[in-house]
Motif scaffolding. Sequence first.
Motif, PDB file in Angstrom:
ATOM      1  N   ASN A   8       0.830  -1.213   0.000  1.00  0.00           N
ATOM      2  CA  ASN A   8       0.000   0.000   0.000  1.00  0.00           C
ATOM      3  C   ASN A   8       0.858   1.254   0.000  1.00  0.00           C
ATOM      4  O   ASN A   8       0.558   2.225  -0.703  1.00  0.00           O
ATOM      5  CB  ASN A   8      -0.934   0.001   1.202  1.00  0.00           C
ATOM      6  N   ASP A   9       1.926   1.253   0.773  1.00  0.00           N
ATOM      7  CA  ASP A   9       2.807   2.425   0.829  1.00  0.00           C
ATOM      8  C   ASP A   9       3.473   2.694  -0.513  1.00  0.00           C
ATOM      9  O   ASP A   9       3.617   3.842  -0.940  1.00  0.00           O
ATOM     10  CB  ASP A   9       3.871   2.244   1.916  1.00  0.00           C
ATOM     11  N   GLU A  10       3.879   1.618  -1.208  1.00  0.00           N
ATOM     12  CA  GLU A  10       4.512   1.783  -2.517  1.00  0.00           C
ATOM     13  C   GLU A  10       3.525   2.331  -3.543  1.00  0.00           C
ATOM     14  O   GLU A  10       3.864   3.219  -4.335  1.00  0.00           O
ATOM     15  CB  GLU A  10       5.085   0.442  -2.987  1.00  0.00           C
ATOM     16  N   VAL A  11       2.311   1.831  -3.510  1.00  0.00           N
ATOM     17  CA  VAL A  11       1.281   2.327  -4.435  1.00  0.00           C
ATOM     18  C   VAL A  11       0.996   3.804  -4.152  1.00  0.00           C
ATOM     19  O   VAL A  11       0.869   4.612  -5.081  1.00  0.00           O
ATOM     20  CB  VAL A  11      -0.013   1.482  -4.352  1.00  0.00           C
ATOM     21  N   LEU A  12       0.918   4.171  -2.894  1.00  0.00           N
ATOM     22  CA  LEU A  12       0.678   5.579  -2.557  1.00  0.00           C
ATOM     23  C   LEU A  12       1.829   6.462  -3.012  1.00  0.00           C
ATOM     24  O   LEU A  12       1.618   7.576  -3.501  1.00  0.00           O
ATOM     25  CB  LEU A  12       0.472   5.739  -1.046  1.00  0.00           C
ATOM     26  N   ARG A  13       3.037   5.995  -2.848  1.00  0.00           N
ATOM     27  CA  ARG A  13       4.200   6.768  -3.274  1.00  0.00           C
ATOM     28  C   ARG A  13       4.133   7.030  -4.779  1.00  0.00           C
ATOM     29  O   ARG A  13       4.353   8.160  -5.246  1.00  0.00           O
ATOM     30  CB  ARG A  13       5.489   6.021  -2.913  1.00  0.00           C
ATOM     31  N   ILE A  14       3.784   6.005  -5.552  1.00  0.00           N
ATOM     32  CA  ILE A  14       3.649   6.164  -7.008  1.00  0.00           C
ATOM     33  C   ILE A  14       2.489   7.109  -7.324  1.00  0.00           C
ATOM     34  O   ILE A  14       2.610   7.995  -8.178  1.00  0.00           O
ATOM     35  CB  ILE A  14       3.452   4.791  -7.687  1.00  0.00           C
ATOM     36  N   ALA A  15       1.371   6.946  -6.641  1.00  0.00           N
ATOM     37  CA  ALA A  15       0.204   7.800  -6.893  1.00  0.00           C
ATOM     38  C   ALA A  15       0.523   9.260  -6.602  1.00  0.00           C
ATOM     39  O   ALA A  15       0.111  10.151  -7.355  1.00  0.00           O
ATOM     40  CB  ALA A  15      -0.978   7.331  -6.051  1.00  0.00           C
ATOM     41  N   ARG A  16       1.261   9.521  -5.538  1.00  0.00           N
ATOM     42  CA  ARG A  16       1.620  10.910  -5.210  1.00  0.00           C
ATOM     43  C   ARG A  16       2.495  11.538  -6.294  1.00  0.00           C
ATOM     44  O   ARG A  16       2.381  12.732  -6.566  1.00  0.00           O
ATOM     45  CB  ARG A  16       2.345  10.959  -3.867  1.00  0.00           C
ATOM     46  N   THR A  17       3.366  10.738  -6.877  1.00  0.00           N
ATOM     47  CA  THR A  17       4.232  11.297  -7.930  1.00  0.00           C
ATOM     48  C   THR A  17       3.473  11.505  -9.236  1.00  0.00           C
ATOM     49  O   THR A  17       3.814  12.395 -10.000  1.00  0.00           O
ATOM     50  CB  THR A  17       5.454  10.379  -8.184  1.00  0.00           C
ATOM     51  N   GLU A  18       2.458  10.688  -9.488  1.00  0.00           N
ATOM     52  CA  GLU A  18       1.735  10.788 -10.759  1.00  0.00           C
ATOM     53  C   GLU A  18       0.529  11.712 -10.701  1.00  0.00           C
ATOM     54  O   GLU A  18       0.039  12.155 -11.733  1.00  0.00           O
ATOM     55  CB  GLU A  18       1.290   9.389 -11.210  1.00  0.00           C
ATOM     56  N   ILE A  19       0.050  12.006  -9.516  1.00  0.00           N
ATOM     57  CA  ILE A  19      -1.155  12.836  -9.417  1.00  0.00           C
ATOM     58  C   ILE A  19      -0.769  14.309  -9.577  1.00  0.00           C
ATOM     59  O   ILE A  19       0.280  14.736  -9.105  1.00  0.00           O
ATOM     60  CB  ILE A  19      -1.897  12.573  -8.102  1.00  0.00           C
ATOM     61  N   HIS A  20      -1.603  15.032 -10.260  1.00  0.00           N
ATOM     62  CA  HIS A  20      -1.345  16.458 -10.476  1.00  0.00           C
ATOM     63  C   HIS A  20      -2.696  17.154 -10.541  1.00  0.00           C
ATOM     64  O   HIS A  20      -3.627  16.678 -11.197  1.00  0.00           O
ATOM     65  CB  HIS A  20      -0.564  16.664 -11.781  1.00  0.00           C
ATOM     66  N   ASP A  21      -2.785  18.281  -9.867  1.00  0.00           N
ATOM     67  CA  ASP A  21      -4.064  19.000  -9.808  1.00  0.00           C
ATOM     68  C   ASP A  21      -4.604  19.388 -11.185  1.00  0.00           C
ATOM     69  O   ASP A  21      -5.816  19.465 -11.376  1.00  0.00           O
ATOM     70  CB  ASP A  21      -3.925  20.257  -8.940  1.00  0.00           C
ATOM     71  N   LEU A  22      -3.724  19.659 -12.147  1.00  0.00           N
ATOM     72  CA  LEU A  22      -4.178  20.105 -13.467  1.00  0.00           C
ATOM     73  C   LEU A  22      -4.533  18.938 -14.392  1.00  0.00           C
ATOM     74  O   LEU A  22      -5.410  19.064 -15.242  1.00  0.00           O
ATOM     75  CB  LEU A  22      -3.100  20.974 -14.123  1.00  0.00           C
ATOM     76  N   THR A  23      -3.846  17.808 -14.234  1.00  0.00           N
ATOM     77  CA  THR A  23      -4.072  16.697 -15.171  1.00  0.00           C
ATOM     78  C   THR A  23      -4.887  15.556 -14.579  1.00  0.00           C
ATOM     79  O   THR A  23      -5.419  14.736 -15.318  1.00  0.00           O
ATOM     80  CB  THR A  23      -2.732  16.133 -15.683  1.00  0.00           C
ATOM     81  N   SER A  24      -4.989  15.492 -13.284  1.00  0.00           N
ATOM     82  CA  SER A  24      -5.750  14.416 -12.644  1.00  0.00           C
ATOM     83  C   SER A  24      -7.186  14.855 -12.452  1.00  0.00           C
ATOM     84  O   SER A  24      -7.478  16.035 -12.257  1.00  0.00           O
ATOM     85  CB  SER A  24      -5.138  14.064 -11.296  1.00  0.00           C
ATOM     86  N   THR A  25      -8.075  13.897 -12.489  1.00  0.00           N
ATOM     87  CA  THR A  25      -9.488  14.208 -12.270  1.00  0.00           C
ATOM     88  C   THR A  25      -9.718  14.486 -10.791  1.00  0.00           C
ATOM     89  O   THR A  25      -8.957  14.005  -9.936  1.00  0.00           O
ATOM     90  CB  THR A  25     -10.383  13.039 -12.710  1.00  0.00           C
ATOM     91  N   PRO A  26     -10.758  15.242 -10.476  1.00  0.00           N
ATOM     92  CA  PRO A  26     -11.081  15.470  -9.074  1.00  0.00           C
ATOM     93  C   PRO A  26     -11.309  14.158  -8.317  1.00  0.00           C
ATOM     94  O   PRO A  26     -10.958  14.034  -7.141  1.00  0.00           O
ATOM     95  CB  PRO A  26     -12.356  16.308  -9.119  1.00  0.00           C
ATOM     96  N   LEU A  27     -11.846  13.157  -9.008  1.00  0.00           N
ATOM     97  CA  LEU A  27     -12.062  11.855  -8.379  1.00  0.00           C
ATOM     98  C   LEU A  27     -10.728  11.208  -7.989  1.00  0.00           C
ATOM     99  O   LEU A  27     -10.583  10.672  -6.887  1.00  0.00           O
ATOM    100  CB  LEU A  27     -12.850  10.934  -9.312  1.00  0.00           C
ATOM    101  N   GLU A  28      -9.742  11.266  -8.872  1.00  0.00           N
ATOM    102  CA  GLU A  28      -8.424  10.692  -8.554  1.00  0.00           C
ATOM    103  C   GLU A  28      -7.787  11.386  -7.354  1.00  0.00           C
ATOM    104  O   GLU A  28      -7.244  10.734  -6.465  1.00  0.00           O
ATOM    105  CB  GLU A  28      -7.493  10.803  -9.772  1.00  0.00           C
ATOM    106  N   VAL A  29      -7.881  12.691  -7.313  1.00  0.00           N
ATOM    107  CA  VAL A  29      -7.317  13.461  -6.201  1.00  0.00           C
ATOM    108  C   VAL A  29      -8.019  13.093  -4.895  1.00  0.00           C
ATOM    109  O   VAL A  29      -7.372  12.836  -3.870  1.00  0.00           O
ATOM    110  CB  VAL A  29      -7.421  14.981  -6.473  1.00  0.00           C
ATOM    111  N   GLU A  30      -9.352  13.032  -4.948  1.00  0.00           N
ATOM    112  CA  GLU A  30     -10.133  12.699  -3.756  1.00  0.00           C
ATOM    113  C   GLU A  30      -9.867  11.271  -3.294  1.00  0.00           C
ATOM    114  O   GLU A  30      -9.732  11.003  -2.091  1.00  0.00           O
ATOM    115  CB  GLU A  30     -11.625  12.906  -4.005  1.00  0.00           C
ATOM    116  N   LEU A  31      -9.798  10.332  -4.221  1.00  0.00           N
ATOM    117  CA  LEU A  31      -9.511   8.936  -3.859  1.00  0.00           C
ATOM    118  C   LEU A  31      -8.147   8.814  -3.187  1.00  0.00           C
ATOM    119  O   LEU A  31      -7.993   8.078  -2.215  1.00  0.00           O
ATOM    120  CB  LEU A  31      -9.596   8.029  -5.087  1.00  0.00           C
ATOM    121  N   LEU A  32      -7.157   9.515  -3.690  1.00  0.00           N
ATOM    122  CA  LEU A  32      -5.834   9.479  -3.075  1.00  0.00           C
ATOM    123  C   LEU A  32      -5.896  10.001  -1.640  1.00  0.00           C
ATOM    124  O   LEU A  32      -5.339   9.386  -0.727  1.00  0.00           O
ATOM    125  CB  LEU A  32      -4.829  10.287  -3.899  1.00  0.00           C
TER     126      LEU A  32
END
Length: 127
Positions: A8-32
């Motif tokens: 879970n920690d590794e997946v979160l680390r990857i998600a934090r690096t790939e998520i971006h307020d301009l390119t990610s959907t509001p759903l992706e940001v909220e799920l993270l």
Amino acid sequence: MHLAMLSNDEVLRIARTEIHDLTSTPLEVELLKRIEALLDDSAEPDAFYDAAIGHDLSALGIAQLGAALIDGAENSAALLRVLADAGYEIPEALKAGLDTAKKFAALATDVRDVLSRLSSLTENATA
């Protein structure tokens, strides 16, 4: 990369690096955000487990301690420290000490009554 194989920690680390307020959907940001919160909350049971193991407590032992609490854990811990400092580490020793104190209090009351009567007698005899 096989995400299913990661912790879970590794997946979160990857998600934090790939998520971006301009390119990610509001759903992706909220799920993270929600997953991070859930994982933070899930660390608490681990802390309880580690503390229990550190004190060699089983689930039954924790339940017994919980049932025996007197006005909360902090108060009960303080009472136990006072008892240990006084040398009472087993229930029988505490019971014997309390019994002795009770007998001494009764004796002191009896002596006070005797002295009060003697004082009354001497006052009456001198009057």
